[in-house]
Design an enzyme around this catalytic site. Structure first.
Site, mmCIF file in Angstrom:
data_model
loop_
_atom_site.group_PDB
_atom_site.id
_atom_site.type_symbol
_atom_site.label_atom_id
_atom_site.label_comp_id
_atom_site.label_asym_id
_atom_site.label_seq_id
_atom_site.Cartn_x
_atom_site.Cartn_y
_atom_site.Cartn_z
ATOM 1 N N HIS A 274 0.826 -1.212 0.000
ATOM 2 C CA HIS A 274 0.000 0.000 0.000
ATOM 3 C C HIS A 274 0.857 1.258 0.000
ATOM 4 O O HIS A 274 1.743 1.396 0.846
ATOM 5 C CB HIS A 274 -0.875 -0.047 1.265
ATOM 6 N N GLU B 27 0.519 -0.524 -4.728
ATOM 7 C CA GLU B 27 -0.601 0.407 -4.906
ATOM 8 C C GLU B 27 -0.064 1.802 -4.640
ATOM 9 O O GLU B 27 0.814 2.004 -3.782
ATOM 10 C CB GLU B 27 -1.709 0.078 -3.894
ATOM 11 N N ASP C 248 -1.288 6.358 -5.228
ATOM 12 C CA ASP C 248 -2.354 7.323 -5.533
ATOM 13 C C ASP C 248 -1.830 8.372 -6.504
ATOM 14 O O ASP C 248 -0.768 8.958 -6.268
ATOM 15 C CB ASP C 248 -2.801 8.006 -4.243
ATOM 16 N N HIS D 179 -1.526 11.282 -1.909
ATOM 17 C CA HIS D 179 -2.805 10.760 -1.438
ATOM 18 C C HIS D 179 -3.842 11.857 -1.212
ATOM 19 O O HIS D 179 -4.963 11.800 -1.707
ATOM 20 C CB HIS D 179 -2.592 9.966 -0.144
ATOM 21 N N GLU E 27 -4.173 3.886 -8.183
ATOM 22 C CA GLU E 27 -5.450 4.471 -7.755
ATOM 23 C C GLU E 27 -5.540 5.914 -8.250
ATOM 24 O O GLU E 27 -4.717 6.756 -7.873
ATOM 25 C CB GLU E 27 -5.594 4.433 -6.231
HETATM 26 O O1 G3P Z 1 -6.439 1.545 -3.217
HETATM 27 C C1 G3P Z 1 -6.697 1.041 -1.959
HETATM 28 C C2 G3P Z 1 -6.542 2.086 -0.883
HETATM 29 O O2 G3P Z 1 -5.368 2.803 -1.113
HETATM 30 C C3 G3P Z 1 -7.711 3.016 -0.845
HETATM 31 O O3 G3P Z 1 -7.676 3.889 0.227
HETATM 32 O O4 G3P Z 1 -7.314 6.107 1.198
HETATM 33 O O5 G3P Z 1 -5.477 4.439 1.244
HETATM 34 O O6 G3P Z 1 -6.125 5.531 -0.885
HETATM 35 P P1 G3P Z 1 -6.599 5.033 0.455
HETATM 36 MG MG MG Z 2 -4.839 4.485 -2.328
#
Ligand code: G3P
Ligand code: MG
Length: 250
Positions: A12, A39, A41, A54, A114
């Site tokens: 993450h 993953e 953002d 993020h 994402e």
């Molecule tokens: O993509 C999964 C997760 O990253 C979604 O939540 O807020 O951590 O971007 P967040």
């Molecule tokens: Mg995310």
């Protein structure tokens, strides 16, 4: 359609919380712990450069303040995105999507990108990210999955890059989510792990979609989801599950 099948274990924001999130240093640390999929953002600078962050603002994860998407890349490129996490990371920069793409492709890693638009720029961000990925992955064989909580962002990506697979992100099972995922041509749905159960996973699989979960850090949650036959686990705990990630890649 480009390959979108990621390994089971996905780090993450690069390496969860062990390094400054969404920096190249975090990805490198995640890889050092055996992770082979990541993953992160992505959003747009004011002049349309896709970069990793993020939040809407720079406040939490950099040395600057204010809405990041209001600044041109010339200003964002000078932001310190590492020092907030600790002195060892000072000077780490906000990565462009271009830089992250080069790193994951060169190292054979998978990416769950994402689309995290600055509020109000959902479709525009999806379109720009789709366009950029189509070019960056034009000759790449490494898996890529675009995801977003925002259906408009996924719609935008499908307009500019229909060949890149999409996944709908769900924090809650809002009314109409299933129809929305199907209408968007999603190959997967990524839910908050608390939403996932056997019936939901069976419904997704029955419709030909994969089911993945975020952010799965606790061993009891990992066991429960593996027992269901989950297709992907997005975790912060890259130091807790390194052997699993390495085995996954073998
Ligand atoms: O993509 C999964 C997760 O990253 C979604 O939540 O807020 O951590 O971007 P967040
Ligand atoms: Mg995310």
């Amino acid at each position: 359609m480009l390959d979108s099948t990621l390994p089971l274990w996905i780090a993450h924001r690069g390496a969860g919380k062990l390094a400054p999130e969404n920096t190249l240093a975090a990805f490198r640390l995640g890889a050092a712990h055996g992770f082979r999929a990541f993953e992160c953002d992505v959003k747009l600078s004011a002049d349309g450069v896709p970069f990793l962050l993020h939040d809407d603002t720079l406040d939490r994860t950099s040395d600057r303040h204010g809405v990041a998407g209001a600044l041109p890349w010339s200003a964002l490129s000078r932001v310190d995105a590492g020092g907030w996490h600790g002195p060892a990371w000072a000077g780490e920069t906000l990565p462009t999507l271009d830089a992250i793409a080069r790193w994951v492709i060169a190292n054979g890693h998978g990416l769950n990108l994402e689309i995290k638009p600055t509020t109000g720029l959902e479709r525009e961000t999806g379109r720009a990210v789709g366009r950029a990925c189509a070019e960056l992955w034009r000759r790449a064989a490494t898996p890529l999955l675009l995801s977003s909580f925002k259906p408009e962002a996924l719609e935008g990506a499908s307009e500019t890059a229909p060949q890149i697979a999409r996944a709908l992100l769900l924090d809650k099972l809002w009314t109409g989510w299933f129809e929305a995922a199907q209408a968007l041509g999603c190959v997967a749905v990524v839910t908050n792990h608390r939403c996932m159960d056997a019936a939901l996973l069976a419904r997704l699989h029955g419709a030909g979609m994969r089911g993945l979960c975020y952010t799965v850090n606790e061993p009891a949650d990992v066991r429960r989801l593996l027992g269901l036959g989950i297709d992907g686990l997005i975790t912060d705990a890259v130091d807790r599950y390194p052997a699993a990630a390495a085995a996954d890649a073998a």
